[in-house]
Design a protein around this motif. Structure first.
Motif, PDB file in Angstrom:
ATOM      1  N   GLY A   9     152.779  22.148  33.806  1.00 26.49           N
ATOM      2  CA  GLY A   9     152.990  22.096  35.314  1.00 26.49           C
ATOM      3  C   GLY A   9     154.236  21.040  35.563  1.00 26.49           C
ATOM      4  O   GLY A   9     154.405  19.897  34.902  1.00 26.49           O
ATOM      5  N   SER A  14     155.330  20.365  38.848  1.00 26.28           N
ATOM      6  CA  SER A  14     155.294  20.095  40.420  1.00 26.28           C
ATOM      7  C   SER A  14     155.751  18.583  40.637  1.00 26.28           C
ATOM      8  O   SER A  14     155.578  17.834  39.801  1.00 26.28           O
ATOM      9  CB  SER A  14     153.759  20.402  41.201  1.00 26.28           C
ATOM     10  N   ARG A  74     157.827  29.308  33.159  1.00 26.19           N
ATOM     11  CA  ARG A  74     159.139  30.058  32.242  1.00 26.19           C
ATOM     12  C   ARG A  74     159.000  29.527  30.791  1.00 26.19           C
ATOM     13  O   ARG A  74     159.872  29.911  30.241  1.00 26.19           O
ATOM     14  CB  ARG A  74     160.250  29.704  33.008  1.00 26.19           C
ATOM     15  N   ALA A 123     148.018  20.979  34.390  1.00 22.05           N
ATOM     16  CA  ALA A 123     148.256  20.784  35.812  1.00 22.05           C
ATOM     17  C   ALA A 123     148.894  21.876  36.486  1.00 22.05           C
ATOM     18  O   ALA A 123     149.947  21.832  36.866  1.00 22.05           O
ATOM     19  CB  ALA A 123     148.873  19.465  35.996  1.00 22.05           C
ATOM     20  N   ALA A 124     148.368  23.124  35.984  1.00 23.43           N
ATOM     21  CA  ALA A 124     149.195  24.450  36.243  1.00 23.43           C
ATOM     22  C   ALA A 124     148.278  25.456  37.738  1.00 23.43           C
ATOM     23  O   ALA A 124     148.840  26.058  38.336  1.00 23.43           O
ATOM     24  CB  ALA A 124     149.141  25.505  35.125  1.00 23.43           C
ATOM     25  N   GLY A 154     143.591  20.522  36.706  1.00 23.34           N
ATOM     26  CA  GLY A 154     143.351  21.774  37.738  1.00 23.34           C
ATOM     27  C   GLY A 154     142.011  21.644  38.494  1.00 23.34           C
ATOM     28  O   GLY A 154     140.931  21.325  37.843  1.00 23.34           O
ATOM     29  N   ASP A 206     141.841  23.939  34.670  1.00 22.95           N
ATOM     30  CA  ASP A 206     142.718  24.853  33.869  1.00 22.95           C
ATOM     31  C   ASP A 206     142.534  24.927  32.443  1.00 22.95           C
ATOM     32  O   ASP A 206     143.047  25.737  31.797  1.00 22.95           O
ATOM     33  CB  ASP A 206     144.098  24.090  33.869  1.00 22.95           C
ATOM     34  N   VAL A 241     139.324  13.704  36.519  1.00 21.55           N
ATOM     35  CA  VAL A 241     140.743  13.249  37.154  1.00 21.55           C
ATOM     36  C   VAL A 241     140.388  13.185  38.778  1.00 21.55           C
ATOM     37  O   VAL A 241     140.912  12.155  39.282  1.00 21.55           O
ATOM     38  CB  VAL A 241     141.871  14.212  36.911  1.00 21.55           C
TER      39      VAL A 241
HETATM   40  P1  NAP Z   1     151.594  23.718  41.795  1.00 18.02           P
HETATM   41  O1  NAP Z   1     152.417  23.111  42.817  1.00 18.02           O
HETATM   42  O2  NAP Z   1     151.199  25.109  41.898  1.00 18.02           O
HETATM   43  O3  NAP Z   1     152.351  23.574  40.363  1.00 18.02           O
HETATM   44  C1  NAP Z   1     151.902  24.463  39.281  1.00 18.02           C
HETATM   45  C2  NAP Z   1     152.879  24.269  38.038  1.00 18.02           C
HETATM   46  O4  NAP Z   1     152.241  24.791  37.015  1.00 18.02           O
HETATM   47  C3  NAP Z   1     153.963  24.796  38.429  1.00 18.02           C
HETATM   48  O5  NAP Z   1     155.127  24.028  37.671  1.00 18.02           O
HETATM   49  C4  NAP Z   1     154.102  26.200  37.741  1.00 18.02           C
HETATM   50  O6  NAP Z   1     155.373  26.488  37.148  1.00 18.02           O
HETATM   51  C5  NAP Z   1     153.130  25.612  36.655  1.00 18.02           C
HETATM   52  N1  NAP Z   1     152.367  26.973  35.908  1.00 18.02           N
HETATM   53  C6  NAP Z   1     151.939  27.973  36.504  1.00 18.02           C
HETATM   54  N2  NAP Z   1     151.177  28.812  35.848  1.00 18.02           N
HETATM   55  C7  NAP Z   1     151.692  28.532  34.664  1.00 18.02           C
HETATM   56  C8  NAP Z   1     151.555  28.980  33.200  1.00 18.02           C
HETATM   57  N3  NAP Z   1     150.972  30.240  33.210  1.00 18.02           N
HETATM   58  N4  NAP Z   1     151.953  28.450  32.298  1.00 18.02           N
HETATM   59  C9  NAP Z   1     152.802  27.275  32.324  1.00 18.02           C
HETATM   60  N5  NAP Z   1     152.981  26.528  33.500  1.00 18.02           N
HETATM   61  C10 NAP Z   1     152.465  27.175  34.601  1.00 18.02           C
HETATM   62  O7  NAP Z   1     150.351  23.046  41.709  1.00 18.02           O
HETATM   63  P2  NAP Z   1     149.897  21.486  41.709  1.00 18.02           P
HETATM   64  O8  NAP Z   1     149.859  20.940  42.939  1.00 18.02           O
HETATM   65  O9  NAP Z   1     150.867  20.468  40.886  1.00 18.02           O
HETATM   66  O10 NAP Z   1     148.181  21.303  41.172  1.00 18.02           O
HETATM   67  C11 NAP Z   1     148.289  21.607  40.015  1.00 18.02           C
HETATM   68  C12 NAP Z   1     146.424  21.573  39.741  1.00 18.02           C
HETATM   69  O11 NAP Z   1     146.059  20.596  40.024  1.00 18.02           O
HETATM   70  C13 NAP Z   1     145.946  22.726  40.803  1.00 18.02           C
HETATM   71  O12 NAP Z   1     144.735  23.319  40.277  1.00 18.02           O
HETATM   72  C14 NAP Z   1     145.684  21.697  41.719  1.00 18.02           C
HETATM   73  O13 NAP Z   1     144.452  22.176  42.831  1.00 18.02           O
HETATM   74  C15 NAP Z   1     145.203  20.462  41.139  1.00 18.02           C
HETATM   75  N6  NAP Z   1     145.100  19.286  41.634  1.00 18.02           N
HETATM   76  C16 NAP Z   1     144.121  18.389  41.298  1.00 18.02           C
HETATM   77  C17 NAP Z   1     144.031  17.091  42.091  1.00 18.02           C
HETATM   78  C18 NAP Z   1     143.075  16.140  41.686  1.00 18.02           C
HETATM   79  O14 NAP Z   1     142.820  15.324  42.354  1.00 18.02           O
HETATM   80  N7  NAP Z   1     142.210  16.516  40.753  1.00 18.02           N
HETATM   81  C19 NAP Z   1     145.166  16.682  42.864  1.00 18.02           C
HETATM   82  C20 NAP Z   1     146.211  17.434  43.171  1.00 18.02           C
HETATM   83  C21 NAP Z   1     146.395  18.759  42.494  1.00 18.02           C
HETATM   84  P3  NAP Z   1     156.595  27.085  37.908  1.00 18.02           P
HETATM   85  O15 NAP Z   1     157.345  25.528  38.468  1.00 18.02           O
HETATM   86  O16 NAP Z   1     157.483  27.507  36.763  1.00 18.02           O
HETATM   87  O17 NAP Z   1     156.332  27.713  38.938  1.00 18.02           O
END
Ligand code: NAP
Length: 294
Positions: free
Chosen positions: A168, A170, A194, A211-212, A233, A245, A265
């Protein structure tokens, strides 16, 4: 979790950070100052977002931190949100500001968060905070990214010299986490949608951080035996729960350790937001002795 895969639970670590935040809050009030105050700006009717804000508010109240919500319409124009963030940034009674996502269509979180004063940017959302982090300067890191490092620390898992694959990229999790890990002398690879052969990259890592936002993406085939896995995730399940995840059943017995979802987390993230708010209030009350130099 089987005996051979340790559970990297966050409760104890989170309790420690909440205790620190409470201690700061109580000291500031004892000194005649105001209690730390966090304001969450919400422009969504998303139910999971509302649940998250309620849980922060409850956690804050328990440790003497005020937490208010400013609710804007879910179709608010970016300019209205930006103005609200600027007003709160200028308000001396506010110490921490969070811009809750999701945002109305067309609004960019990174762009709008530029209106949050860096000293009040307790979830590291202002691009300036990310830049300072990248430059090795003091700044609030996004709480989730910091929570990953703190959770590993709390369980005595060393980072220096270890290889870490972050799945991930982001702005709120993957990228800031990469900087935090580099700062701790880990060798970091950041993967994304990618990445040509995700399993090949993650199998080469001592530590895998997922973190995807893709339920069950990481399985046993993605891991070297004995790898440590942190699951960031939070994917909603049909029964109203949360799943990570990582396919926990698949990696059990292969991973040396895995953080649970929920209970890993997540609680550390919330505790760090409160700790950051207390630190921001402390910096406002004692400008001569700040932890953060925005
Ligand atoms: P996001 O903005 O949607 O980013 C997801 C990232 O994962 C992107 O970089 C994406 O790649 C990559 N990705 C998606 N599918 C993939 C795959 N099949 N293989 C490899 N990489 C892949 O999500 P985010 O905000 O970073 O959050 C990620 C996760 O953490 C979510 O489930 C969110 O709910 C969770 N989260 C949890 C907390 C907590 O407190 N526990 C806080 C924040 C977020 P691309 O850049 O190429 O699209």
């Amino acid at each position: 979790m089987s005996d051979s895969t340790a559970s990297l639970t966050g409760a104890e670590c989170a309790a420690g950070f909440r205790a620190e935040a409470q201690e700061i809050a109580e000291r500031l009030v004892r000194e005649g100052g105001a209690a730390p105050r966090l304001v969450v700006v919400v422009a969504t009717e998303d139910e999971s977002s509302a649940w998250y804000v309620r849980s922060i508010t409850r956690a804050a109240a328990r440790i003497g931190i005020a937490c208010d919500t400013v609710t804007l319409p879910s179709d608010a124009e970016p300019g209205v949100i930006r103005k609200q963030l600027a007003t709160l940034s200028d308000d001396a009674s506010v110490h921490g500001i969070i811009l809750q996502t999701p945002l109305p269509p067309g609004a960019s979180a990174a762009d709008l968060a530029g209106a949050i004063a860096p000293g009040k940017d307790v979830d590291g959302a202002n691009p300036l905070s990310l830049g300072r982090l990248a430059a090795g300067l003091p700044a609030f890191a996004p709480a989730t990214a910091e929570a990953v490092v703190r959770l590993l620390d709390a369980h005595g898992l060393a980072l220096a010299g270890r290889t870490v694959a972050v799945v991930g990229r982001s702005t709120v999790v993957g990228k800031p986490l990469a900087h935090l890990l580099l700062d701790r002398d880990a060798t970091v690879t950041v993967c994304h949608s990618r990445t040509a052969d995700l399993a090949a990259v993650t199998r080469g890592a001592d530590i895998v951080v997922a973190a995807a936002g893709r339920a069950g993406l990481v399985t046993a085939e993605h891991l070297a035996p004995g790898a440590v896995v942190v699951d960031v995730g939070t994917n909603p399940t049909e029964d109203g729960g949360l799943t990570g995840d990582v396919d926990a059943d698949s990696v059990r017995g292969v991973a040396a350790a895995l953080s649970p979802v929920p209970g890993g987390v997540g609680p550390v993230t919330t505790a760090l937001l409160l700790r950051h708010t207390a630190m921001a209030a402390e910096a406002a009350q004692h400008p001569e002795d700040t932890h953060v130099t925005p």
